[in-house]
Design a protein around this motif. Structure first.
Motif, PDB file in Angstrom:
ATOM      1  N   GLN A  32       0.822  -1.193   0.000  1.00 40.47           N
ATOM      2  CA  GLN A  32       0.000   0.000   0.000  1.00 40.47           C
ATOM      3  C   GLN A  32       0.863   1.251   0.000  1.00 40.47           C
ATOM      4  O   GLN A  32       1.921   1.287   0.607  1.00 40.47           O
ATOM      5  CB  GLN A  32      -0.895   0.024   1.260  1.00 40.47           C
ATOM      6  CG  GLN A  32      -1.976  -1.034   1.241  1.00 40.47           C
ATOM      7  CD  GLN A  32      -3.042  -0.760   0.213  1.00 40.47           C
ATOM      8  OE1 GLN A  32      -3.342   0.386  -0.078  1.00 40.47           O
ATOM      9  NE2 GLN A  32      -3.596  -1.803  -0.373  1.00 40.47           N
ATOM     10  N   VAL A  33       0.376   2.247  -0.690  1.00 38.64           N
ATOM     11  CA  VAL A  33       1.033   3.545  -0.748  1.00 38.64           C
ATOM     12  C   VAL A  33       0.054   4.581  -0.218  1.00 38.64           C
ATOM     13  O   VAL A  33      -1.109   4.603  -0.611  1.00 38.64           O
ATOM     14  CB  VAL A  33       1.446   3.890  -2.185  1.00 38.64           C
ATOM     15  CG1 VAL A  33       2.010   5.300  -2.253  1.00 38.64           C
ATOM     16  CG2 VAL A  33       2.466   2.881  -2.707  1.00 38.64           C
ATOM     17  N   GLN A  34       0.527   5.414   0.672  1.00 40.28           N
ATOM     18  CA  GLN A  34      -0.298   6.509   1.184  1.00 40.28           C
ATOM     19  C   GLN A  34       0.203   7.819   0.584  1.00 40.28           C
ATOM     20  O   GLN A  34       1.408   8.076   0.544  1.00 40.28           O
ATOM     21  CB  GLN A  34      -0.232   6.584   2.709  1.00 40.28           C
ATOM     22  CG  GLN A  34      -0.896   5.421   3.418  1.00 40.28           C
ATOM     23  CD  GLN A  34      -0.031   4.179   3.458  1.00 40.28           C
ATOM     24  OE1 GLN A  34       1.147   4.257   3.764  1.00 40.28           O
ATOM     25  NE2 GLN A  34      -0.614   3.027   3.146  1.00 40.28           N
ATOM     26  N   LEU A  35      -0.719   8.623   0.132  1.00 40.43           N
ATOM     27  CA  LEU A  35      -0.399   9.893  -0.513  1.00 40.43           C
ATOM     28  C   LEU A  35      -1.142  11.015   0.202  1.00 40.43           C
ATOM     29  O   LEU A  35      -2.357  10.920   0.427  1.00 40.43           O
ATOM     30  CB  LEU A  35      -0.808   9.865  -1.986  1.00 40.43           C
ATOM     31  CG  LEU A  35      -0.229   8.719  -2.837  1.00 40.43           C
ATOM     32  CD1 LEU A  35      -0.873   8.711  -4.216  1.00 40.43           C
ATOM     33  CD2 LEU A  35       1.280   8.858  -2.965  1.00 40.43           C
ATOM     34  N   VAL A  36      -0.431  12.080   0.533  1.00 45.56           N
ATOM     35  CA  VAL A  36      -1.037  13.218   1.224  1.00 45.56           C
ATOM     36  C   VAL A  36      -0.638  14.505   0.520  1.00 45.56           C
ATOM     37  O   VAL A  36       0.548  14.844   0.453  1.00 45.56           O
ATOM     38  CB  VAL A  36      -0.606  13.281   2.697  1.00 45.56           C
ATOM     39  CG1 VAL A  36      -1.241  14.490   3.380  1.00 45.56           C
ATOM     40  CG2 VAL A  36      -0.993  11.989   3.425  1.00 45.56           C
ATOM     41  N   GLU A  37      -1.643  15.209  -0.008  1.00 51.75           N
ATOM     42  CA  GLU A  37      -1.399  16.468  -0.712  1.00 51.75           C
ATOM     43  C   GLU A  37      -1.387  17.644   0.254  1.00 51.75           C
ATOM     44  O   GLU A  37      -2.071  17.623   1.278  1.00 51.75           O
ATOM     45  CB  GLU A  37      -2.476  16.723  -1.779  1.00 51.75           C
ATOM     46  CG  GLU A  37      -2.613  15.656  -2.836  1.00 51.75           C
ATOM     47  CD  GLU A  37      -3.729  14.673  -2.536  1.00 51.75           C
ATOM     48  OE1 GLU A  37      -4.219  14.025  -3.470  1.00 51.75           O
ATOM     49  OE2 GLU A  37      -4.114  14.561  -1.344  1.00 51.75           O
ATOM     50  N   SER A  38      -0.634  18.673  -0.128  1.00 55.10           N
ATOM     51  CA  SER A  38      -0.641  19.933   0.621  1.00 55.10           C
ATOM     52  C   SER A  38      -0.265  21.056  -0.328  1.00 55.10           C
ATOM     53  O   SER A  38       0.203  20.801  -1.451  1.00 55.10           O
ATOM     54  CB  SER A  38       0.344  19.874   1.799  1.00 55.10           C
ATOM     55  OG  SER A  38       1.663  19.674   1.333  1.00 55.10           O
ATOM     56  N   GLY A  39      -0.492  22.283   0.113  1.00 53.78           N
ATOM     57  CA  GLY A  39      -0.059  23.438  -0.650  1.00 53.78           C
ATOM     58  C   GLY A  39      -1.129  24.124  -1.462  1.00 53.78           C
ATOM     59  O   GLY A  39      -0.857  25.107  -2.149  1.00 53.78           O
ATOM     60  N   GLY A  40      -2.351  23.633  -1.403  1.00 57.16           N
ATOM     61  CA  GLY A  40      -3.414  24.290  -2.154  1.00 57.16           C
ATOM     62  C   GLY A  40      -3.818  25.611  -1.525  1.00 57.16           C
ATOM     63  O   GLY A  40      -3.246  26.044  -0.523  1.00 57.16           O
ATOM     64  N   GLY A  41      -4.800  26.243  -2.130  1.00 61.58           N
ATOM     65  CA  GLY A  41      -5.292  27.496  -1.583  1.00 61.58           C
ATOM     66  C   GLY A  41      -5.937  28.353  -2.643  1.00 61.58           C
ATOM     67  O   GLY A  41      -6.293  27.856  -3.722  1.00 61.58           O
ATOM     68  N   SER A  42      -6.068  29.636  -2.328  1.00 62.12           N
ATOM     69  CA  SER A  42      -6.709  30.583  -3.235  1.00 62.12           C
ATOM     70  C   SER A  42      -5.722  31.671  -3.608  1.00 62.12           C
ATOM     71  O   SER A  42      -5.094  32.265  -2.726  1.00 62.12           O
ATOM     72  CB  SER A  42      -7.928  31.209  -2.560  1.00 62.12           C
ATOM     73  OG  SER A  42      -8.899  30.240  -2.240  1.00 62.12           O
ATOM     74  N   VAL A  43      -5.600  31.905  -4.908  1.00 62.91           N
ATOM     75  CA  VAL A  43      -4.744  32.989  -5.398  1.00 62.91           C
ATOM     76  C   VAL A  43      -5.442  33.672  -6.551  1.00 62.91           C
ATOM     77  O   VAL A  43      -6.381  33.129  -7.144  1.00 62.91           O
ATOM     78  CB  VAL A  43      -3.353  32.483  -5.850  1.00 62.91           C
ATOM     79  CG1 VAL A  43      -2.583  31.879  -4.699  1.00 62.91           C
ATOM     80  CG2 VAL A  43      -3.486  31.516  -7.006  1.00 62.91           C
ATOM     81  N   GLN A  44      -4.950  34.849  -6.893  1.00 62.75           N
ATOM     82  CA  GLN A  44      -5.493  35.575  -8.039  1.00 62.75           C
ATOM     83  C   GLN A  44      -4.868  35.053  -9.326  1.00 62.75           C
ATOM     84  O   GLN A  44      -3.771  34.479  -9.328  1.00 62.75           O
ATOM     85  CB  GLN A  44      -5.225  37.061  -7.882  1.00 62.75           C
ATOM     86  CG  GLN A  44      -6.050  37.714  -6.783  1.00 62.75           C
ATOM     87  CD  GLN A  44      -5.925  39.221  -6.812  1.00 62.75           C
ATOM     88  OE1 GLN A  44      -4.876  39.758  -7.131  1.00 62.75           O
ATOM     89  NE2 GLN A  44      -7.008  39.912  -6.472  1.00 62.75           N
ATOM     90  N   ALA A  45      -5.572  35.285 -10.395  1.00 65.06           N
ATOM     91  CA  ALA A  45      -5.056  34.902 -11.711  1.00 65.06           C
ATOM     92  C   ALA A  45      -3.678  35.523 -11.931  1.00 65.06           C
ATOM     93  O   ALA A  45      -3.434  36.680 -11.561  1.00 65.06           O
ATOM     94  CB  ALA A  45      -6.021  35.355 -12.796  1.00 65.06           C
ATOM     95  N   GLY A  46      -2.807  34.712 -12.518  1.00 70.23           N
ATOM     96  CA  GLY A  46      -1.435  35.156 -12.733  1.00 70.23           C
ATOM     97  C   GLY A  46      -0.484  34.758 -11.631  1.00 70.23           C
ATOM     98  O   GLY A  46       0.743  34.862 -11.793  1.00 70.23           O
ATOM     99  N   GLY A  47      -1.034  34.315 -10.524  1.00 68.11           N
ATOM    100  CA  GLY A  47      -0.218  33.924  -9.391  1.00 68.11           C
ATOM    101  C   GLY A  47       0.322  32.514  -9.510  1.00 68.11           C
ATOM    102  O   GLY A  47       0.142  31.842 -10.542  1.00 68.11           O
ATOM    103  N   SER A  48       0.976  32.070  -8.438  1.00 70.24           N
ATOM    104  CA  SER A  48       1.617  30.749  -8.421  1.00 70.24           C
ATOM    105  C   SER A  48       1.271  30.000  -7.143  1.00 70.24           C
ATOM    106  O   SER A  48       0.994  30.606  -6.104  1.00 70.24           O
ATOM    107  CB  SER A  48       3.139  30.899  -8.507  1.00 70.24           C
ATOM    108  OG  SER A  48       3.552  31.511  -9.702  1.00 70.24           O
ATOM    109  N   LEU A  49       1.293  28.683  -7.267  1.00 65.55           N
ATOM    110  CA  LEU A  49       1.161  27.795  -6.123  1.00 65.55           C
ATOM    111  C   LEU A  49       2.052  26.590  -6.352  1.00 65.55           C
ATOM    112  O   LEU A  49       2.299  26.221  -7.503  1.00 65.55           O
ATOM    113  CB  LEU A  49      -0.285  27.303  -5.949  1.00 65.55           C
ATOM    114  CG  LEU A  49      -1.327  28.252  -5.361  1.00 65.55           C
ATOM    115  CD1 LEU A  49      -2.721  27.627  -5.468  1.00 65.55           C
ATOM    116  CD2 LEU A  49      -1.003  28.587  -3.915  1.00 65.55           C
ATOM    117  N   ARG A  50       2.493  25.970  -5.276  1.00 61.82           N
ATOM    118  CA  ARG A  50       3.226  24.713  -5.383  1.00 61.82           C
ATOM    119  C   ARG A  50       2.516  23.662  -4.546  1.00 61.82           C
ATOM    120  O   ARG A  50       2.383  23.827  -3.323  1.00 61.82           O
ATOM    121  CB  ARG A  50       4.678  24.840  -4.941  1.00 61.82           C
ATOM    122  CG  ARG A  50       5.463  23.569  -5.264  1.00 61.82           C
ATOM    123  CD  ARG A  50       6.933  23.667  -4.913  1.00 61.82           C
ATOM    124  NE  ARG A  50       7.178  23.516  -3.489  1.00 61.82           N
ATOM    125  CZ  ARG A  50       8.356  23.167  -2.972  1.00 61.82           C
ATOM    126  NH1 ARG A  50       9.386  22.921  -3.781  1.00 61.82           N
ATOM    127  NH2 ARG A  50       8.512  23.073  -1.672  1.00 61.82           N
TER     128      ARG A  50
END
Length: 127
Positions: free
Chosen positions: A1-19
């Motif tokens: 089994q492999v467990q995967l946990v995402e992080s780093g999402g959110g809200s930004v304005q157009a043109g912005g960046s997220l990782r």
């Protein structure tokens, strides 16, 4: 089994960046295909970017030149750097993995074959 946990999402304005980050744990997954997928409300899940065990990457046409998938083996973490974000990038983003590299594609529907998924993380881009 492999467990995967995402992080780093959110809200930004157009043109912005997220990782986005996907921390992997569990069974040996070094030979796995790993990738990022997204699903907007009322739409089918779609492939965004995938990475073969040998490091080859494939991107959806809609994100080419804006998104970059990478992996830090020492940290057991998969990343998705998202630049020049657009409102149409708004979706729930999922990290997926599978030992069968036949599913290592962003072609429609292939995501169904992936065995391992994170819970997902919301990304919202405002205009």
């Amino acid at each position: 089994q492999v467990q995967l946990v995402e992080s780093g999402g959110g809200s930004v304005q157009a043109g912005g960046s997220l990782r986005l980050s996907c921390a992997a744990s569990g069974s040996t997954y070094s030979g796995y295909c790993m990738g990022w997928f997204r699903q907007a409300p009322g739409k089918e899940r779609e492939g965004v970017a995938v990475r073969d065990p040998d490091g080859s990457t494939t991107y959806a046409d809609s994100v080419k030149g804006r998104f970059t998938i990478s992996k830090d083996a020492a940290k057991n973490t998969l990343y998705l750097q998202m630049n020049s974000l657009k409102p149409e990038d708004t979706a729930m983003y999922y990290c997926g993995a599978d030992p069968n590299t036949d599913f290592c594609t962003v072609l429609p529907g292939y995501y169904i074959g992936l065995d391992f998924w994170g819970a997902g993380i919301q990304v919202t881009i405002s205009s």
